[in-house]
Design an enzyme around this catalytic site. Structure first.
Site: not given
Ligand code: GRF
Length: 224
Positions: A76, A101, A120, A156, A184-185
């Protein structure tokens, strides 16, 4: 201390999947609500739609294959050293994890202290990790939401920058709740980055103070 930038903030984005948060950042830059420039998008997944999104907007995109790094004791860290080389080559000032991820190691965190952000889909410190909307529903929470935080070596766990709340409905499925949180993100992430670009984020211990009109305060959820 707010920053008068001569040049837009240089962003490096790490993404593994569909890239809707990357798209929200691109859109905010293109519509002028975010004073930044994405200098590179890097993915550990060759087929990540996030790379297509970058390409469509003329942004440099790089697939960094994890395979050559596997099978060694520092897998890693070695991968992160290669990532770091790219981020430094493109002179990224702030790194955004957008659906990335892989867990980042000290290699990246120490090179970019309080200069890596993540989004998150839960109100941290509740529900870190994966499958969080499902866990929130199983737990019977009435309010969920999303959090933008600085990245530390704990998953996180880093200082919380901004949060937005989303009511949980009795009829909710994990998919329905995820979709409302995602809206909301897309609103929250560009705003957090803009606050950084303006030099308005000050980290004190595990708290982030947001400077507003010359004063500094810890905002409550939904304050931005
Ligand atoms: C989002 O829900 C984010 O909060 C989480 O992973 C997801 C990614 O979605 N960390 P995207 O690839 O930005 O559509």
């Amino acid at each position: 201390m707010s920053i008068d930038r001569a040049q837009p903030l240089r962003l490096g984005v790490l993404a593994s999947g569909r890239g809707s948060n990357l798209q929200a950042i691109i859109d905010a830059i293109e519509t002028g609500t975010l004073d930044a420039r994405i200098v590179v998008v890097i993915s550990n997944k060759r087929e990540a739609p996030a790379l297509d999104r970058a390409r469509r907007h003329g942004i440099t995109e790089i697939f960094l294959d994890p395979k050559p790094f596997s099978g060694r004791p520092d897998t890693r860290e070695a991968y992160d050293r290669a990532l770091l080389d790219i981020l430094q080559k493109y002179e990224a000032e702030l790194v955004l994890l957008a659906g990335y991820m892989k867990i980042v190691t000290s290699v990246l965190v120490q090179a970019y202290p309080n200069r890596i952000m993540n989004i998150h889909p839960a109100l941290l410190p509740a529900f870190p990790g994966l499958d969080v909307q499902k866990k929130a529903l199983e737990h019977g929470v009435k309010i969920s939401g999303c959090t933008v935080h600085f990245v530390t070596e704990g998953v996180d766990e880093g200082p919380i920058i901004v949060q937005a709340s989303v009511p949980v409905l009795e009829s909710d499925t994990a998919e329905a709740l995820s979709a409302r949180i995602l809206e909301q993100e897309h609103r929250l992430y560009p705003r957090a980055v803009q606050l950084y670009a303006e030099g308005k984020l000050q980290v004190e211990g595990r708290c982030v103070r947001i400077q507003k009109n010359g004063s500094s305060s810890i905002p409550s959820a939904d304050a931005v």
